[in-house]
Design an enzyme around this catalytic site. Structure first.
Site, PDB file in Angstrom:
ATOM      1  N   THR A 180     -17.858  -0.326   1.806  1.00 43.89           N
ATOM      2  CA  THR A 180     -16.438  -0.504   2.245  1.00 43.89           C
ATOM      3  C   THR A 180     -16.243   0.996   2.848  1.00 43.89           C
ATOM      4  O   THR A 180     -17.126   2.038   2.782  1.00 43.89           O
ATOM      5  CB  THR A 180     -15.563  -0.708   1.249  1.00 43.89           C
ATOM      6  N   TYR A 183     -12.936   7.258 -13.925  1.00 47.86           N
ATOM      7  CA  TYR A 183     -13.057   6.017 -13.317  1.00 47.86           C
ATOM      8  C   TYR A 183     -13.732   4.893 -14.451  1.00 47.86           C
ATOM      9  O   TYR A 183     -13.101   3.897 -14.482  1.00 47.86           O
ATOM     10  CB  TYR A 183     -13.882   6.237 -12.095  1.00 47.86           C
ATOM     11  N   ASP A 217       0.805  -1.282  -0.071  1.00 48.67           N
ATOM     12  CA  ASP A 217       0.089  -0.102  -0.059  1.00 48.67           C
ATOM     13  C   ASP A 217       0.939   1.309   0.103  1.00 48.67           C
ATOM     14  O   ASP A 217       2.116   1.174   0.393  1.00 48.67           O
ATOM     15  CB  ASP A 217      -1.071   0.001   1.154  1.00 48.67           C
ATOM     16  N   LYS A 226     -11.429   1.856 -15.715  1.00 50.06           N
ATOM     17  CA  LYS A 226     -11.996   0.546 -15.525  1.00 50.06           C
ATOM     18  C   LYS A 226     -12.377  -0.226 -16.597  1.00 50.06           C
ATOM     19  O   LYS A 226     -12.185  -1.532 -16.638  1.00 50.06           O
ATOM     20  CB  LYS A 226     -13.135   0.631 -14.308  1.00 50.06           C
ATOM     21  N   ASP A 270       4.442   2.834  -4.252  1.00 46.81           N
ATOM     22  CA  ASP A 270       3.623   3.725  -5.144  1.00 46.81           C
ATOM     23  C   ASP A 270       3.460   3.365  -6.662  1.00 46.81           C
ATOM     24  O   ASP A 270       4.289   3.145  -7.416  1.00 46.81           O
ATOM     25  CB  ASP A 270       4.509   5.070  -5.291  1.00 46.81           C
ATOM     26  N   VAL A 271       2.261   2.730  -6.906  1.00 47.69           N
ATOM     27  CA  VAL A 271       2.097   2.321  -8.147  1.00 47.69           C
ATOM     28  C   VAL A 271       2.045   3.102  -9.434  1.00 47.69           C
ATOM     29  O   VAL A 271       1.973   2.559 -10.414  1.00 47.69           O
ATOM     30  CB  VAL A 271       0.514   1.225  -8.073  1.00 47.69           C
TER      31      VAL A 271
END
Length: 268
Positions: free
Chosen positions: A198, A163, A44, A167, A70-71
């Protein structure tokens, strides 16, 4: 269902921390993998969040490692994957759960915001696959699970241009991975969560409603089953797709949505 479906395997979960108290999709998936026998690496950008998930796993007597990453940076992803491989010696499951929502369409959002959102939601899948695939190829197999969204295929009521776009690309990226690497024993599937309860929805979606209670009620009404799903619904699907029980399943974009993808949207 049988226990120990991932015994002896190593699972890398990107986005294993939770954005707030409770169970996020990545956090639940990491714990679910561990409960099925996998050794889990919790990644993460927030190291304390990754450490919290890893601590939950080790408290139950399973093995876990927490690493910051850090993606949006390939060197960070590669270093993290190299560290995980050095610790556990193999990689069997790659689980991509990193994502961010951004409200607005092309008129409202700045180009820099658009690029950032694409870099996180879609770029993370590219960078982690780039770092992990050489090891899976060397091993002769592996499973990739990408967390997409029902927003990839239909309007869900929120103005999430970037988004939804990202996706949708994740869905097709999953298919492309599945087809290219099928001859090498590597499977790739994605999960499209519907309306899931969530911590993220309270920080990123609640602002669309008068109150959190109104949000929960409205989202529950939109699901044919009359309730939102939970992070565990996503985690259980991920465990199945990662396991040998799904050995002949690849290239699938699986809705986990209480039937929402089959329903006619209610008028607003």
């Amino acid at each position: 269902m049988r226990a120990g479906r991932l015994q002896g395997k190593v699972a890398l979960v990107f986005g294993a921390g939770s954005s707030g108290p409770g169970w996020g999709n990545g956090k639940a998936a990491a714990v679910a993998y561990a409960r099925e026998g996998a050794r889990v690496v919790c990644f993460d950008i927030a190291e304390p969040a990754a450490a919290e998930t890893a601590a939950l796993i080790t408290a139950e007597g399973f093995e876990a490692l927490a690493l910051p990453v850090d993606v949006t940076k390939q060197d960070s992803v590669q270093s993290a994957v190299t560290a995980a491989l050095g610790h556990f010696g193999r990689i069997d499951v790659l689980h991509n759960n990193v994502g961010v929502t951004l409200s607005g369409g092309p008129v409202e959002i700045a180009e820099a915001q658009f690029q950032r959102a694409m870099d996180i939601n879609l770029g993370s899948v590219f960078r982690t696959a780039k770092a992990v695939l050489p090891q899976m190829l060397a091993q002769g197999g592996g499973a990739i699970i990408n967390i997409s969204s029902l927003a990839a295929t239909r309007w869900t009521g929120y103005p999430y241009f970037t988004y939804s776009t990202a996706k949708a690309a994740v869905n097709q990226a999953t298919v492309a991975l599945a087809m290219q690497y099928a001859p090498h024993g590597i499977r790739a599937n994605c999960i499209m969560p519907g309306l899931i309860d969530t911590p993220l929805i309270y920080s990123q979606i609640a602002a669309h409603y008068a109150s959190a209670e109104e949000m929960v009620a409205a989202r529950s009404r939109a699901v044919p089953m009359g309730r939102m799903g939970t992070a565990w619904d996503i985690a259980r699907a991920a465990v199945f797709l990662a396991s040998d029980e799904a050995a002949f399943i690849t290239g699938v974009c699986l809705p986990v949505d209480g039937g929402q993808s089959c329903a006619v949207p209610a008028p607003h």
